[in-house]
Scaffold this motif. Structure first.
Motif, PDB file in Angstrom:
ATOM      1  N   LEU A 159      -0.657  -3.048   7.045  1.00 45.80           N
ATOM      2  CA  LEU A 159      -1.860  -2.490   6.406  1.00 45.80           C
ATOM      3  C   LEU A 159      -2.913  -3.586   6.394  1.00 45.80           C
ATOM      4  CD1 LEU A 159      -0.186  -0.601   3.411  1.00 45.80           C
ATOM      5  CD2 LEU A 159      -0.687   0.250   5.705  1.00 45.80           C
ATOM      6  N   ALA A 160      -3.659  -3.679   7.489  1.00 44.51           N
ATOM      7  CA  ALA A 160      -4.554  -4.818   7.692  1.00 44.51           C
ATOM      8  C   ALA A 160      -5.694  -4.861   6.693  1.00 44.51           C
ATOM      9  CB  ALA A 160      -5.109  -4.787   9.119  1.00 44.51           C
ATOM     10  N   ASN A 161      -6.076  -3.725   6.139  1.00 43.43           N
ATOM     11  CA  ASN A 161      -7.221  -3.690   5.226  1.00 43.43           C
ATOM     12  C   ASN A 161      -6.820  -3.843   3.766  1.00 43.43           C
ATOM     13  OD1 ASN A 161      -5.999  -1.230   4.852  1.00 43.43           O
ATOM     14  ND2 ASN A 161      -7.815   0.014   5.258  1.00 43.43           N
ATOM     15  N   SER A 162      -5.621  -4.301   3.522  1.00 45.76           N
ATOM     16  CA  SER A 162      -5.111  -4.414   2.155  1.00 45.76           C
ATOM     17  C   SER A 162      -4.228  -5.643   2.037  1.00 45.76           C
ATOM     18  CB  SER A 162      -4.310  -3.152   1.790  1.00 45.76           C
ATOM     19  OG  SER A 162      -3.560  -3.337   0.609  1.00 45.76           O
ATOM     20  N   ASP A 163      -4.091  -6.142   0.807  1.00 43.69           N
ATOM     21  CA  ASP A 163      -3.111  -7.212   0.588  1.00 43.69           C
ATOM     22  C   ASP A 163      -1.716  -6.633   0.374  1.00 43.69           C
ATOM     23  OD1 ASP A 163      -3.167  -6.127  -1.946  1.00 43.69           O
ATOM     24  OD2 ASP A 163      -3.825  -7.950  -2.960  1.00 43.69           O
ATOM     25  N   SER A 164      -1.566  -5.343   0.637  1.00 38.92           N
ATOM     26  CA  SER A 164      -0.315  -4.574   0.511  1.00 38.92           C
ATOM     27  C   SER A 164       0.045  -4.294  -0.951  1.00 38.92           C
ATOM     28  CB  SER A 164       0.862  -5.273   1.209  1.00 38.92           C
ATOM     29  OG  SER A 164       0.622  -5.368   2.596  1.00 38.92           O
ATOM     30  N   ILE A 165      -0.148  -5.263  -1.830  1.00 34.13           N
ATOM     31  CA  ILE A 165       0.199  -5.070  -3.237  1.00 34.13           C
ATOM     32  C   ILE A 165      -0.686  -4.004  -3.865  1.00 34.13           C
ATOM     33  CG2 ILE A 165       0.411  -6.253  -5.463  1.00 34.13           C
ATOM     34  CD1 ILE A 165       0.671  -8.859  -3.801  1.00 34.13           C
ATOM     35  N   ALA A 166      -1.922  -3.914  -3.395  1.00 28.81           N
ATOM     36  CA  ALA A 166      -2.891  -3.004  -3.993  1.00 28.81           C
ATOM     37  C   ALA A 166      -2.560  -1.535  -3.762  1.00 28.81           C
ATOM     38  CB  ALA A 166      -4.289  -3.313  -3.461  1.00 28.81           C
ATOM     39  N   VAL A 167      -1.580  -1.239  -2.912  1.00 32.79           N
ATOM     40  CA  VAL A 167      -1.218   0.168  -2.731  1.00 32.79           C
ATOM     41  C   VAL A 167      -0.576   0.725  -3.996  1.00 32.79           C
ATOM     42  CG1 VAL A 167      -0.920  -0.170  -0.261  1.00 32.79           C
ATOM     43  CG2 VAL A 167       1.075  -0.278  -1.755  1.00 32.79           C
ATOM     44  N   TYR A 168      -0.066  -0.164  -4.847  1.00 30.18           N
ATOM     45  CA  TYR A 168       0.525   0.263  -6.108  1.00 30.18           C
ATOM     46  C   TYR A 168      -0.495   0.063  -7.237  1.00 30.18           C
ATOM     47  CZ  TYR A 168       4.764  -0.552  -3.348  1.00 30.18           C
ATOM     48  OH  TYR A 168       5.712  -0.542  -2.355  1.00 30.18           O
ATOM     49  N   PRO A 169      -0.681   1.045  -8.110  1.00 31.68           N
ATOM     50  CA  PRO A 169      -1.612   0.872  -9.235  1.00 31.68           C
ATOM     51  C   PRO A 169      -1.250  -0.358 -10.073  1.00 31.68           C
ATOM     52  CG  PRO A 169      -0.894   3.159  -9.054  1.00 31.68           C
ATOM     53  CD  PRO A 169      -0.050   2.371  -8.097  1.00 31.68           C
ATOM     54  N   ASP A 170      -2.280  -1.026 -10.572  1.00 29.06           N
ATOM     55  CA  ASP A 170      -2.091  -2.232 -11.382  1.00 29.06           C
ATOM     56  C   ASP A 170      -2.015  -1.851 -12.857  1.00 29.06           C
ATOM     57  OD1 ASP A 170      -2.086  -4.659 -12.628  1.00 29.06           O
ATOM     58  OD2 ASP A 170      -3.976  -5.370 -11.758  1.00 29.06           O
ATOM     59  N   PRO A 171      -0.872  -2.012 -13.483  1.00 30.65           N
ATOM     60  CA  PRO A 171      -0.737  -1.647 -14.899  1.00 30.65           C
ATOM     61  C   PRO A 171      -1.653  -2.453 -15.821  1.00 30.65           C
ATOM     62  CG  PRO A 171       1.422  -1.941 -13.896  1.00 30.65           C
ATOM     63  CD  PRO A 171       0.414  -2.474 -12.929  1.00 30.65           C
ATOM     64  N   HIS A 172      -2.169  -3.576 -15.329  1.00 31.04           N
ATOM     65  CA  HIS A 172      -3.024  -4.421 -16.155  1.00 31.04           C
ATOM     66  C   HIS A 172      -4.510  -4.191 -15.888  1.00 31.04           C
ATOM     67  CE1 HIS A 172       0.642  -6.495 -17.270  1.00 31.04           C
ATOM     68  NE2 HIS A 172       0.916  -6.677 -15.989  1.00 31.04           N
ATOM     69  N   ALA A 173      -4.823  -3.240 -15.038  1.00 29.12           N
ATOM     70  CA  ALA A 173      -6.221  -2.958 -14.720  1.00 29.12           C
ATOM     71  C   ALA A 173      -6.884  -2.196 -15.867  1.00 29.12           C
ATOM     72  CB  ALA A 173      -6.305  -2.146 -13.434  1.00 29.12           C
ATOM     73  N   PRO A 174      -8.166  -2.438 -16.090  1.00 32.63           N
ATOM     74  CA  PRO A 174      -8.891  -1.685 -17.122  1.00 32.63           C
ATOM     75  C   PRO A 174      -8.803  -0.184 -16.867  1.00 32.63           C
ATOM     76  CG  PRO A 174     -10.211  -3.522 -16.320  1.00 32.63           C
ATOM     77  CD  PRO A 174      -9.023  -3.425 -15.411  1.00 32.63           C
ATOM     78  N   ASN A 215      -7.844 -13.362   5.248  1.00 35.99           N
ATOM     79  CA  ASN A 215      -9.119 -12.786   5.681  1.00 35.99           C
ATOM     80  C   ASN A 215      -8.947 -11.525   6.520  1.00 35.99           C
ATOM     81  OD1 ASN A 215      -8.048 -13.982   7.947  1.00 35.99           O
ATOM     82  ND2 ASN A 215      -9.946 -14.963   8.609  1.00 35.99           N
ATOM     83  N   LEU A 216      -7.721 -11.033   6.642  1.00 43.24           N
ATOM     84  CA  LEU A 216      -7.486  -9.868   7.496  1.00 43.24           C
ATOM     85  C   LEU A 216      -8.236  -8.616   7.034  1.00 43.24           C
ATOM     86  CD1 LEU A 216      -6.100  -9.040  10.080  1.00 43.24           C
ATOM     87  CD2 LEU A 216      -4.011  -8.573   8.779  1.00 43.24           C
ATOM     88  N   PRO A 217      -8.320  -8.330   5.723  1.00 47.48           N
ATOM     89  CA  PRO A 217      -9.113  -7.163   5.317  1.00 47.48           C
ATOM     90  C   PRO A 217     -10.589  -7.276   5.688  1.00 47.48           C
ATOM     91  CG  PRO A 217      -7.613  -7.811   3.557  1.00 47.48           C
ATOM     92  CD  PRO A 217      -7.562  -8.905   4.593  1.00 47.48           C
ATOM     93  N   GLU A 218     -11.106  -8.485   5.807  1.00 50.76           N
ATOM     94  CA  GLU A 218     -12.484  -8.661   6.248  1.00 50.76           C
ATOM     95  C   GLU A 218     -12.607  -8.478   7.757  1.00 50.76           C
ATOM     96  OE1 GLU A 218     -13.773 -12.498   4.966  1.00 50.76           O
ATOM     97  OE2 GLU A 218     -13.040 -12.206   2.913  1.00 50.76           O
ATOM     98  N   LEU A 219     -11.601  -8.920   8.493  1.00 49.66           N
ATOM     99  CA  LEU A 219     -11.627  -8.783   9.947  1.00 49.66           C
ATOM    100  C   LEU A 219     -11.425  -7.338  10.386  1.00 49.66           C
ATOM    101  CD1 LEU A 219      -9.450 -11.915  10.880  1.00 49.66           C
ATOM    102  CD2 LEU A 219     -11.921 -11.663  11.224  1.00 49.66           C
ATOM    103  N   LEU A 220     -10.552  -6.604   9.673  1.00 50.52           N
ATOM    104  CA  LEU A 220     -10.242  -5.215  10.026  1.00 50.52           C
ATOM    105  C   LEU A 220     -10.263  -4.353   8.762  1.00 50.52           C
ATOM    106  CD1 LEU A 220      -7.268  -5.824  12.510  1.00 50.52           C
ATOM    107  CD2 LEU A 220      -9.581  -5.070  13.120  1.00 50.52           C
ATOM    108  N   PRO A 221     -11.456  -4.044   8.260  1.00 44.92           N
ATOM    109  CA  PRO A 221     -11.545  -3.313   6.993  1.00 44.92           C
ATOM    110  C   PRO A 221     -11.154  -1.834   7.087  1.00 44.92           C
ATOM    111  CG  PRO A 221     -13.735  -3.715   7.881  1.00 44.92           C
ATOM    112  CD  PRO A 221     -12.781  -4.462   8.755  1.00 44.92           C
ATOM    113  N   TYR A 222     -11.075  -1.295   8.297  1.00 44.45           N
ATOM    114  CA  TYR A 222     -10.780   0.133   8.461  1.00 44.45           C
ATOM    115  C   TYR A 222      -9.657   0.314   9.481  1.00 44.45           C
ATOM    116  CZ  TYR A 222     -15.491   0.144   6.545  1.00 44.45           C
ATOM    117  OH  TYR A 222     -16.594  -0.107   5.781  1.00 44.45           O
TER     118      TYR A 222
END
Length: 327
Positions: A159-174, A215-222
């Protein structure tokens, strides 16, 4: 098969290990080269079962040469990349720089094994068979060298446009509310999944080859852009294969300790959406997929090498009927 090493101009102490399968019939120069691109920390030897299937008597596709290689830090390649200031320790090259190394390798193999001068290398049609992060490297190569790649077989792209972790909701997010979670997934499940996945797939996580993905999400955002441009109006052909969602979720429980329901509810739909985007990188009439590799996890070429061989033959069959494909 011929094995040899290619020193890199940027650092001659790094010698890239190559396995080259020369054409059995027509002499050099050749029109097409099939290049196998490894996943992260995955050596070229993982392609052997698929290549063996391709090389069975009277079943080899045309007379096309194959090239598999190990990036620095992989397999039998000699030498490692140096650290780069501003990047985490042990992360020496990014995926774009890996694509630059690939270009140099293709130029040298083209000249020494295929009889193609460097100034004519763009006349060599490339077919990429790429796994995992190799898909990202193939796309970056194509952006730097448009109209040189005639076909792609993508196997379970990262998943080049993600750090992979972000596919899961963050329980600590506002604004996070546990009651909004689906299918019995809990905040603790998400914490476990994010932490376990981060150990392996976070951009700063160490890997044997020192490949930096920050920097992969910047190189391949889509996943569906930029469009891939081939040498002819009916190229490039693109086939996209994804893992079996059931098998992959089960493997992630075993290998990473990620709760199965988290993968099923949040991970797999994102991966499938990304893979579907890859199919749109070329015209509808010259694409195939999305194909799910039944029974396979992330390493499709290890779990089902026959499928890889079959789909590559099919792709080459299409290219052989197209005058602009160079095969």
């Amino acid at each position: 098969m011929e094995k040899f090493f290619v020193p890199l101009n940027r650092d001659p102490q790094i010698r890239i290990a190559c396995s080259f399968f020369p054409p059995p019939e027509r002499p050099s120069p050749r029109d097409t080269l099939i290049v196998f691109l490894n996943g992260m920390d995955s050596p070229k030897s993982h392609w052997c079962p698929a290549i063996d299937s391709l090389l069975k008597p009277r079943r080899r596709p045309y007379s096309t040469p194959f090239l598999a290689y190990d990036r620095p830090g992989q397999g039998t390649t000699i030498g490692r990349n140096q650290d780069v200031p501003g990047r985490p320790q042990g992360h020496g090259r990014d995926c774009l720089e890996a694509a630059h190394d690939l270009r140099e390798l293709i130029e040298k193999v083209g000249e020494t094994r295929l009889g193609i001068n460097r100034e004519d290398i763009n006349n060599l049609g490339i077919v990429f068979v790429a796994a995992s992060i190799g898909v990202a490297i193939a796309r970056l190569y194509a952006a730097e060298h448009p109209r040189t790649v005639t076909g792609y077989l993508f196997l379970d792209s990262t998943l080049a446009n993600s750090d992979s972790i972000a596919v899961y909701p963050d329980p600590h997010a506002p604004g996070f509310r546990e009651e909004d979670l689906l299918n019995g997934v809990t905040a603790q499940d998400l914490n476990t999944a994010r932490n376990k996945l981060g150990i392996v797939y976070h951009p700063d996580a160490p890997n044997k080859e020192g490949l930096w993905r920050g920097n992969l999400p910047e190189l391949l955002p889509y996943s569906d852009a930029p469009q891939l441009v081939g040498p002819g109006p009916r190229t490039p052909y693109v086939t996209v294969i994804q893992h079996d969602p059931v098998v992959n979720a089960r493997q992630w429980v075993k290998l990473l300790g990620i709760p199965k329901r988290v993968s099923e509810v949040y991970g797999e739909p994102v991966w499938t959406e990304y893979s579907e985007g890859l199919t749109r990188l070329t015209k509808p009439q010259i694409r195939k997929g999305l194909i799910f590799a039944k029974g396979s996890g992330h390493l499709i070429h290890k779990d089902d090498p026959r499928l890889v061989a079959v789909e590559l033959r099919g792709l080459l069959d299409k290219l052989s009927r197209d005058e602009g494909s160079r095969i």
